[in-house]
Design a protein around this motif. Structure first.
Motif, short mmCIF file in Angstrom:
data_model
loop_
_atom_site.label_atom_id
_atom_site.label_comp_id
_atom_site.label_asym_id
_atom_site.label_seq_id
_atom_site.Cartn_x
_atom_site.Cartn_y
_atom_site.Cartn_z
N SER A 1 -15.14 21.25 -14.82
CA SER A 1 -13.99 20.80 -15.59
C SER A 1 -13.87 19.31 -15.30
N SER A 2 -12.81 18.69 -15.79
CA SER A 2 -12.56 17.29 -15.44
C SER A 2 -11.09 16.99 -15.61
N ASP A 3 -10.58 16.05 -14.81
CA ASP A 3 -9.22 15.56 -14.99
C ASP A 3 -9.21 14.57 -16.13
N GLN A 4 -8.20 14.69 -17.01
CA GLN A 4 -8.10 13.85 -18.19
C GLN A 4 -6.71 13.23 -18.29
N ALA B 1 0.85 -1.19 0.00
CA ALA B 1 0.00 0.00 0.00
C ALA B 1 0.89 1.24 0.00
N PHE B 2 0.53 2.21 -0.83
CA PHE B 2 1.38 3.39 -1.00
C PHE B 2 0.75 4.64 -0.39
N PRO B 3 1.58 5.64 -0.05
CA PRO B 3 1.05 6.95 0.34
C PRO B 3 0.25 7.52 -0.82
N LEU B 4 -0.88 8.16 -0.53
CA LEU B 4 -1.77 8.62 -1.58
C LEU B 4 -1.95 10.13 -1.52
N VAL B 5 -1.61 10.81 -2.62
CA VAL B 5 -1.90 12.23 -2.78
C VAL B 5 -3.22 12.35 -3.54
N VAL B 6 -4.21 13.00 -2.93
CA VAL B 6 -5.52 13.18 -3.56
C VAL B 6 -5.58 14.58 -4.13
N GLN B 7 -5.64 14.67 -5.47
CA GLN B 7 -5.70 15.95 -6.15
C GLN B 7 -7.10 16.13 -6.73
N THR B 8 -7.66 17.32 -6.57
CA THR B 8 -8.96 17.62 -7.19
C THR B 8 -8.80 18.83 -8.10
N HIS B 9 -9.48 18.76 -9.24
CA HIS B 9 -9.28 19.74 -10.30
C HIS B 9 -9.94 21.08 -10.01
N GLY B 10 -9.56 22.07 -10.81
CA GLY B 10 -10.17 23.39 -10.72
C GLY B 10 -11.50 23.41 -11.45
N GLY B 11 -12.07 24.57 -11.52
CA GLY B 11 -13.35 24.72 -12.21
C GLY B 11 -14.44 25.29 -11.30
N PRO B 12 -15.25 24.41 -10.67
CA PRO B 12 -15.18 22.94 -10.69
C PRO B 12 -15.75 22.34 -11.97
#
Length: 708
Positions: free
Chosen positions: A478-481, A465-476
C-alpha cells in the motif's frame, strides 16, 4: 507497574463532515516530476494568520462525513451518492442517499432513519434507485427501490438471504446480487434446532449469483454452490454475465479464482482462464469479445508485483499485458467511450490519478495531476465524463467532474479541468485550523530514494524542532497518500497537540515500481525498517524533528513495523502497536491472508524443506527482551487478519521483561474496527501515553459528545 486491560476499542475507514458551499471550477496543471526533491522551504515559518477557525478535536475528525458510491445519470443532470453520518447514540456510522442536481448546484438528502444504506445503483432509465437497507420491520437487510425524485422507498421482496453486490440489468428487468446459496430443508431444520457445529473455514460457505424480477418479484438463484462468486459484471445484452469464481469466499481463496462466462438463456457456463492467479476488476467490452482485468503478476505470470492491466481475447483465450513499463499500482479500470482505449486510476507514490492507455500502442497518458488523490471514481461512457472524489490536505473529499476535454486521446498531456459538484467540505479550511502537509524525499542507508509525507504541527515556527510521530501504513503493499482525514491517523489532532507526523512509503510499498515493491520477497525486514529510520534521521538533520521526542505508531503492517522498531532501537520514547505480528510462524497458521506471507518468506512453513529460518529471522518474538520503549497495544477480539494471539504474545513478552505496557482487546471487533466510541477511546489513550512520555504532562480524555 505494567497493566493489562481488556476493553472495547475501534478503528474503521475514513469518515468526513459536511460543510455547505457554492459550486466553483478549478484547473489542475500538469506537474513534471513524480518524486520531488526535499523542499528548501520546509524550514520556513508556518505561523497562522488571524482566523476564527479552531483546532480539530477527536470528535471533529470522527464526525467528518464520507461521500462515496457516486452514480451519474445518463443526461449528466443528477448525481446520486452515499454520505455517512456519525450516530453517537447508536455507536456507528450511517450511510444515507443524497442527490446533487446540476440545475440548482445543490445537494439534498433522499433517505433518512437510523439504518445504513449500501450498494446504491441507478435504473437504466434514470428514474429509480435501488439499495440495500434494513427498515424497522425487517429481520435482515432487504432490497429497496425508490424514485429518483424522492418519496418513500419500498421493499422489492422479502429475501431469505443476506444480499451484496447489487447491479441493475441494462434492460431494466432484473436486479442482480450475490448471497449465500439457499439451504435444503434438512439444513434449514438443523440450523433452526442448533443441531450442527459449523466447520472451521467451512468448504460449503460460498456466494452464489441471484436475481429478482422487477415485474413479478420472483427471486432466482443462478449459480450453484460448487464455487463462490467473487464478483460479476452484466454484459450490455443482459444475457451474458462475466463471473469471477473461487473455491470459497475466504480472502486467500480469491487467489485461486478464474473467469467464466454465464449464458442466462440456458444457464450454461464457459471457463475463460486457467492461469492460477486472481483476475481483479474484470470488465467485458461492449461487443463481448474482450475482457480487461488487473492482476498482481508480471508478463511471465510471476506473483507479487504491482497490479498491472491485462486484456483477454474471449475467443482465443489469450492474454496480453498493457502496462509493461508502468511503475504504478493500477486500482480501478473501465473501458473508455473512445474505441481502443482503457481508463484506469493508479497509485503512483503519494497520489492516485486518472490515466488512459492506447491498446494499439500500449502508450499510457496521465490525465489528472496535483498534490491530491482520487478516493472514488465513476465513469459515464455515454457522456465520456468522470466523477471523482478528490482528497488532499485541505479537501476531505467532495465529488468533482472532469469537464469536457478539448483534446483527443492522442494528445500526450490533455488539459483536464475539474469542476466541483458537491460542496460538503468546501469551507473546511475556514472552519478548522489545518496543519501543513508536504511531500518529501530522502536517501536511505544504501542510497535508495524514499518518499514520504510530513505533516507539521499547528503554529509551527522555523527553528523549533518538534516532537515527531512516525506512522507507517498497513498492507504493507500500500502507500500513504495526500490527506489528513483518516480516523486511524488523526493527523489534525496530533498536529494540534504539537506533534509533527512522518508517514513513510518504505520499500515494500506500491506505486514505485516492481523492484521497490518486491524488496520484501524472500525476507520481510530487509530494508523497510531502515528506510523508516533514515527518514527520521533526515528530519533530525534538517533541524525539524527533536531526536529525544520520537513516537512510533501503526496498525496492521504498521503494527508489524512498530514491533520491529522497538526491538531494533530504543530511540523511540513511546510506541503504540495496533494489530501487529511478532511471530510469523503462528501468524501463518492463524490468519485469513497467508497468501502474501508465502512470498515474503519463500514458502509455507509446513511444506518439505520449509524456510523456517526465514520465518524466525523476521519474527521479533525472540527479541522482545531488548525492548525498553513503553508500548500500548490494541487489537480486535475477532480479528482474523492479525489475530489477537500476536498482541498477547507481545504484551506478555514486554510485561515479563519489565516494560511499561497495556493491552486493549476490542470486544467483537474485526481487523478494521467499527465503533466510533471505541475509536475515541483508542485515540484518547494514545494521546495520554504520548503526552506522558514526550511532554511529561497529564492528558485529559476528550469525552463522548452528548449530541446524537
Amino acid at each position: 507497574m505494567c497493566k493489562f486491560h481488556v476493553l472495547i476499542i475501534v478503528l474503521w475507514s475514513v469518515f468526513f463532515t459536511a460543510c455547505a458551499a457554492k459550486v466553483s471550477t478549478t484547473s489542475e496543471p500538469p506537474v513534471p516530476a513524480l518524486i520531488a526533491a526535499p523542499e528548501q522551504s520546509m524550514r520556513a515559518s508556518l505561523s497562522p494568520t488571524k482566523t476564527s477557525a479552531k483546532a480539530m478535536t477527536i470528535a471533529d475528525v470522527l464526525e467528518l462525513s464520507k461521500v462515496r458510491s457516486a452514480r451519474l445519470t445518463r443526461d449528466g443532470q443528477s448525481l446520486v451518492y452515499l454520505k455517512s453520518q456519525l450516530d453517537w447514540r447508536g455507536n456507528r456510522w450511517v450511510n444515507q442517499v443524497w442527490r446533487y442536481q446540476e440545475a440548482t448546484g445543490k445537494s439534498r438528502q433522499l433517505t433518512f432513519g437510523r439504518n445504513s444504506v449500501s450498494n446504491l445503483v441507478l435504473s437504466p432509465d434514470d428514474q429509480q434507485i435501488a439499495f440495500f437497507t434494513r427498515r424497522d420491520k425487517d429481520k435482515s437487510r432487504q432490497l429497496y427501490v425508490m424514485h429518483l425524485d424522492g418519496g418513500e422507498a419500498y421493499p422489492l421482496s422479502k429475501l431469505e438471504v443476506s444480499p451484496n453486490n447489487l447491479t441493475w440489468s441494462p434492460d431494466g428487468q432484473h436486479l442482480y446480487f450475490t448471497a449465500q446459496p439457499s439451504l435444503s430443508k434438512e439444513q434449514q431444520k438443523a440450523r433452526k434446532n442448533k443441531a450442527i457445529i459449523k466447520a472451521f473455514e467451512d468448504p460449503n460457505d460460498k456466494y452464489a449469483l441471484w436475481r429478482i424480477s422487477l415485474a413479478s418479484g420472483k427471486v432466482e438463484q443462478l449459480t450453484q454452490a460448487n464455487r463462490s462468486i467473487v464478483y460479476y459484471q452484466l454484459a450490455n445484452d443482459s444475457q451474458t454475465v462475466l463471473l469471477s469464481k473461487a473455491p470459497g469466499k475466504l480472502l486467500d481463496q480469491r487467489h485461486q479464482a478464474e473467469l467464466w462466462l454465464l449464458n442466462l438463456a440456458d444457464k450454461s457456463e464457459r471457463r475463460l482462464t486457467y492461469n492460477h492467479y486472481f483476475e481483479r476488476n474484470g470488465r467485458l467490452s461492449a461487443d463481448g469479445k474482450l475482457v480487461i482485468y488487473t492482476a498482481t503478476v508480471n508478463d511471465q505470470q510471476e506473483q507479487y508485483h504491482n497490479s498491472k492491466l491485462f486484456v483477454l481475447d474471449v475467443e482465443q483465450q489469450t492474454t496480453r499485458l498493457l502496462s509493461q513499463n508502468f511503475i504504478g499500482e493500477i486500482e480501478d479500470i473501465e473501458w473508455a467511450a473512445t474505441a481502443n482505449h482503457v481508463l484506469f486510476v493508479a497509485n503512483i507514490g503519494v497520489s492516485s490519478h486518472l490515466h488512459q492507455v492506447n491498446m494499439s500502442t500500449n502508450e499510457i497518458t496521465q490525465l489528472t495531476f496535483g498534490d491530491w488523490t482520487i478516493d472514488d471514481w465513476f465513469y459515464q461512457p455515454s457522456l465520456d465524463r468522470h466523477i471523482i472524489e478528490k482528497r488532499s490536505a485541505t479537501e476531505p473529499g467532495d465529488f468533482w467532474q472532469l469537464a469536457s476535454r478539448e483534446h483527443s486521446f492522442a494528445d500526450v498531456q490533455p488539459s483536464v479541468k475539474l469542476k466541483r459538484l458537491t460542496g460538503h467540505y468546501q469551507n473546511i479550511a475556514q472552519q478548522f485550523l489545518l496543519p501543513e502537509q508536504k511531500k518529501i524525499s530522502w536517501s536511505s542507508h544504501d542510497g535508495q530514494s524514499i518518499e514520504g509525507l510530513l505533516t507539521f504541527p499547528l503554529n509551527y515556527r522555523a527553528g523549533n524542532a518538534f516532537p515527531l510521530v512516525v506512522q507507517t501504513h498497513g498492507g504493507p503493499r500500500s502507500s500513504d497518500q495526500f490527506g489528513l482525514w483518516s480516523t486511524s491517523d488523526y493527523l489534525p489532532v496530533l498536529a494540534a497537540h504539537g506533534y509533527g507526523i512522518l508517514m513513510v512509503n518504505h520499500r515494500g510499498s506500491t506505486g514505485y515500481g516492481d523492484e521497490f515493491l518486491r524488496d520484501m520477497v524472500g525476507g520481510y525486514f530487509r530494508n523497510a525498517h531502515l528506510d523508516v529510520l533514515s527518514g527520521v534521521d533526515f528530519l533530525i538533520e534538517e533541524g525539524l524533528a527533536a531526536p529525544e521526542k520520537l513516537v512510533k505508531m501503526g496498525w496492521s503492517a504498521g503494527g508489524h513495523m512498530t514491533n520491529k522498531m522497538i526491538t531494533f532501537t530504543d530511540r523511540f520514547k513511546v510506541a503504540s502497536s495496533g494489530a501487529g505480528a511478532v511471530d510469523w510462524l503462528s501468524m501463518y497458521g492463524e490468519t485469513d491472508a497467508a497468501y502474501m506471507r508465502t512470498w515474503w518468506f519463500g514458502g509455507k512453513p509446513w511444506e518439505q524443506n520449509a524456510p523456517i529460518a526465514t520465518y524466525r529471522q523476521n519474527s521479533v518474538v525472540n527479541e522482545l527482551w531488548k525492548v525498553k520503549t513503553p508500548t500500548l497495544i490494541f487489537v480486535g477480539e475477532k480479528d482474523v487478519r492479525v489475530p489477537s494471539t500476536q498482541s498477547k504474545l507481545l504484551f506478555r513478552g514486554l510485561r515479563d521483561n519489565g516494560v511499561d505496557t497495556e493491552l486493549y482487546i476490542a470486544k467483537g471487533e474485526p481487523h478494521g474496527f467499527r465503533k466510533p466510541k471505541n475509536r475515541l477511546f483508542k485515540i484518547n489513550k494514545e494521546l495520554e501515553w504520548f503526552d506522558r512520555y514526550i511532554f511529561n504532562k497529564t492528558y485529559s480524555h476528550e469525552p463522548i459528545p452528548k449530541r446524537h
